[in-house]
Motif scaffolding. Structure first.
Motif, PDB file in Angstrom:
ATOM      1  N   ALA A  37      49.866  27.713  47.254  1.00  0.00           N
ATOM      2  CA  ALA A  37      49.134  29.139  47.327  1.00  0.00           C
ATOM      3  C   ALA A  37      49.405  29.657  46.197  1.00  0.00           C
ATOM      4  CB  ALA A  37      49.737  29.956  48.519  1.00  0.00           C
ATOM      5  N   CYS A  38      49.073  29.360  44.897  1.00  0.00           N
ATOM      6  CA  CYS A  38      48.918  29.801  43.439  1.00  0.00           C
ATOM      7  C   CYS A  38      47.702  30.388  43.151  1.00  0.00           C
ATOM      8  CB  CYS A  38      49.373  29.127  42.575  1.00  0.00           C
ATOM      9  SG  CYS A  38      48.396  27.367  42.144  1.00  0.00           S
ATOM     10  N   PHE A  39      46.840  30.706  44.070  1.00  0.00           N
ATOM     11  CA  PHE A  39      45.516  31.675  43.387  1.00  0.00           C
ATOM     12  C   PHE A  39      45.353  32.353  44.084  1.00  0.00           C
ATOM     13  CE2 PHE A  39      44.863  26.804  41.650  1.00  0.00           C
ATOM     14  CZ  PHE A  39      44.899  26.741  40.780  1.00  0.00           C
ATOM     15  N   ASN A  40      43.910  33.473  43.120  1.00  0.00           N
ATOM     16  CA  ASN A  40      44.226  34.397  44.356  1.00  0.00           C
ATOM     17  C   ASN A  40      42.383  34.243  45.506  1.00  0.00           C
ATOM     18  OD1 ASN A  40      43.507  36.922  45.714  1.00  0.00           O
ATOM     19  ND2 ASN A  40      41.951  38.193  43.562  1.00  0.00           N
ATOM     20  N   ALA A  41      43.340  33.769  46.484  1.00  0.00           N
ATOM     21  CA  ALA A  41      41.599  33.770  47.235  1.00  0.00           C
ATOM     22  C   ALA A  41      40.403  34.551  48.004  1.00  0.00           C
ATOM     23  CB  ALA A  41      42.179  33.061  48.915  1.00  0.00           C
ATOM     24  N   LEU A  42      41.436  36.033  48.303  1.00  0.00           N
ATOM     25  CA  LEU A  42      41.375  37.373  48.160  1.00  0.00           C
ATOM     26  C   LEU A  42      42.282  38.319  48.007  1.00  0.00           C
ATOM     27  CD1 LEU A  42      38.398  38.325  50.055  1.00  0.00           C
ATOM     28  CD2 LEU A  42      40.344  38.164  52.192  1.00  0.00           C
ATOM     29  N   ALA A  43      41.177  38.977  47.356  1.00  0.00           N
ATOM     30  CA  ALA A  43      41.146  40.802  47.621  1.00  0.00           C
ATOM     31  C   ALA A  43      40.222  41.463  47.922  1.00  0.00           C
ATOM     32  CB  ALA A  43      41.222  40.575  45.546  1.00  0.00           C
ATOM     33  N   THR A  44      41.652  42.602  48.327  1.00  0.00           N
ATOM     34  CA  THR A  44      41.285  44.025  48.745  1.00  0.00           C
ATOM     35  C   THR A  44      41.600  44.796  48.257  1.00  0.00           C
ATOM     36  OG1 THR A  44      42.139  43.888  51.048  1.00  0.00           O
ATOM     37  CG2 THR A  44      40.344  43.034  51.180  1.00  0.00           C
ATOM     38  N   LEU A  45      41.220  46.305  48.150  1.00  0.00           N
ATOM     39  CA  LEU A  45      41.529  47.399  48.261  1.00  0.00           C
ATOM     40  C   LEU A  45      40.930  48.765  49.180  1.00  0.00           C
ATOM     41  CD1 LEU A  45      42.554  48.835  46.025  1.00  0.00           C
ATOM     42  CD2 LEU A  45      40.763  49.538  45.233  1.00  0.00           C
ATOM     43  N   ASN A  46      41.642  49.122  49.608  1.00  0.00           N
ATOM     44  CA  ASN A  46      41.347  49.662  51.211  1.00  0.00           C
ATOM     45  C   ASN A  46      40.793  49.471  52.035  1.00  0.00           C
ATOM     46  OD1 ASN A  46      43.424  52.617  49.882  1.00  0.00           O
ATOM     47  ND2 ASN A  46      41.725  52.779  48.211  1.00  0.00           N
ATOM     48  N   GLY A  47      40.424  47.984  52.284  1.00  0.00           N
ATOM     49  CA  GLY A  47      39.904  47.506  52.985  1.00  0.00           C
ATOM     50  C   GLY A  47      38.738  46.341  52.772  1.00  0.00           C
ATOM     51  N   GLN A  48      38.454  47.189  51.956  1.00  0.00           N
ATOM     52  CA  GLN A  48      37.081  46.640  51.152  1.00  0.00           C
ATOM     53  C   GLN A  48      36.687  45.151  50.222  1.00  0.00           C
ATOM     54  OE1 GLN A  48      33.632  48.076  51.853  1.00  0.00           O
ATOM     55  NE2 GLN A  48      35.389  49.073  53.375  1.00  0.00           N
ATOM     56  N   GLN A  49      37.044  44.445  50.732  1.00  0.00           N
ATOM     57  CA  GLN A  49      36.509  43.573  49.450  1.00  0.00           C
ATOM     58  C   GLN A  49      36.414  43.541  48.117  1.00  0.00           C
ATOM     59  OE1 GLN A  49      35.074  39.198  50.867  1.00  0.00           O
ATOM     60  NE2 GLN A  49      35.126  37.890  49.304  1.00  0.00           N
ATOM     61  N   LEU A  50      37.095  43.154  47.223  1.00  0.00           N
ATOM     62  CA  LEU A  50      36.792  43.427  45.608  1.00  0.00           C
ATOM     63  C   LEU A  50      36.107  41.710  45.552  1.00  0.00           C
ATOM     64  CD1 LEU A  50      40.139  44.739  44.739  1.00  0.00           C
ATOM     65  CD2 LEU A  50      38.399  45.396  44.489  1.00  0.00           C
ATOM     66  N   THR A  51      34.797  42.398  45.202  1.00  0.00           N
ATOM     67  CA  THR A  51      33.931  41.454  44.498  1.00  0.00           C
ATOM     68  C   THR A  51      34.081  40.826  42.769  1.00  0.00           C
ATOM     69  OG1 THR A  51      32.244  43.225  43.884  1.00  0.00           O
ATOM     70  CG2 THR A  51      32.404  41.355  45.883  1.00  0.00           C
ATOM     71  N   GLN A  52      34.821  41.471  41.903  1.00  0.00           N
ATOM     72  CA  GLN A  52      34.627  41.704  40.734  1.00  0.00           C
ATOM     73  C   GLN A  52      36.583  41.238  40.327  1.00  0.00           C
ATOM     74  OE1 GLN A  52      32.350  42.080  38.481  1.00  0.00           O
ATOM     75  NE2 GLN A  52      30.699  42.383  40.288  1.00  0.00           N
ATOM     76  N   PRO A  53      36.661  41.045  39.354  1.00  0.00           N
ATOM     77  CA  PRO A  53      37.790  40.465  38.975  1.00  0.00           C
ATOM     78  C   PRO A  53      38.643  41.346  38.290  1.00  0.00           C
ATOM     79  CG  PRO A  53      36.421  39.299  37.564  1.00  0.00           C
ATOM     80  CD  PRO A  53      35.089  39.798  38.172  1.00  0.00           C
ATOM     81  N   PHE A  54      38.013  42.509  38.405  1.00  0.00           N
ATOM     82  CA  PHE A  54      38.489  43.683  37.886  1.00  0.00           C
ATOM     83  C   PHE A  54      38.664  44.920  38.664  1.00  0.00           C
ATOM     84  CE2 PHE A  54      34.575  43.446  36.744  1.00  0.00           C
ATOM     85  CZ  PHE A  54      33.861  44.840  36.934  1.00  0.00           C
ATOM     86  N   LEU A  55      39.665  45.954  37.984  1.00  0.00           N
ATOM     87  CA  LEU A  55      39.109  47.051  39.343  1.00  0.00           C
ATOM     88  C   LEU A  55      39.817  48.540  38.110  1.00  0.00           C
ATOM     89  CD1 LEU A  55      43.110  46.482  41.010  1.00  0.00           C
ATOM     90  CD2 LEU A  55      40.846  46.769  41.838  1.00  0.00           C
ATOM     91  N   ALA A  56      38.891  49.283  38.360  1.00  0.00           N
ATOM     92  CA  ALA A  56      38.655  50.626  37.689  1.00  0.00           C
ATOM     93  C   ALA A  56      39.503  51.443  37.834  1.00  0.00           C
ATOM     94  CB  ALA A  56      37.316  51.003  38.216  1.00  0.00           C
TER      95      ALA A  56
END
Length: 51
Positions: free
Chosen positions: A11-30
């Motif tokens: 399990a070495c790949f990011n399958a899904l990322a969320t910030l405060n319960g909202q799915q991240l759709t971009q490969p970066f964070l503001a």
């Protein structure tokens, strides 16, 4: 606060990322989103998530 869960080696790949319960759709964070605080969750998988 940091929470870690052990993942199997395959399990070495990011399958899904969320910030405060909202799915991240971009490969970066503001910076302003990170500065506000919150919970960042990475769901790991054997293959990368593709659209």
């Amino acid at each position: 606060m940091q929470r870690y869960t052990a993942f199997p080696k395959q399990a070495c790949f990011n399958a899904l990322a969320t910030l405060n319960g909202q799915q991240l759709t971009q490969p970066f964070l503001a910076q302003q989103d990170v500065a506000k605080g919150g919970v960042l969750v990475f769901m790991m998988g054997a293959r990368p998530m593709r659209k």
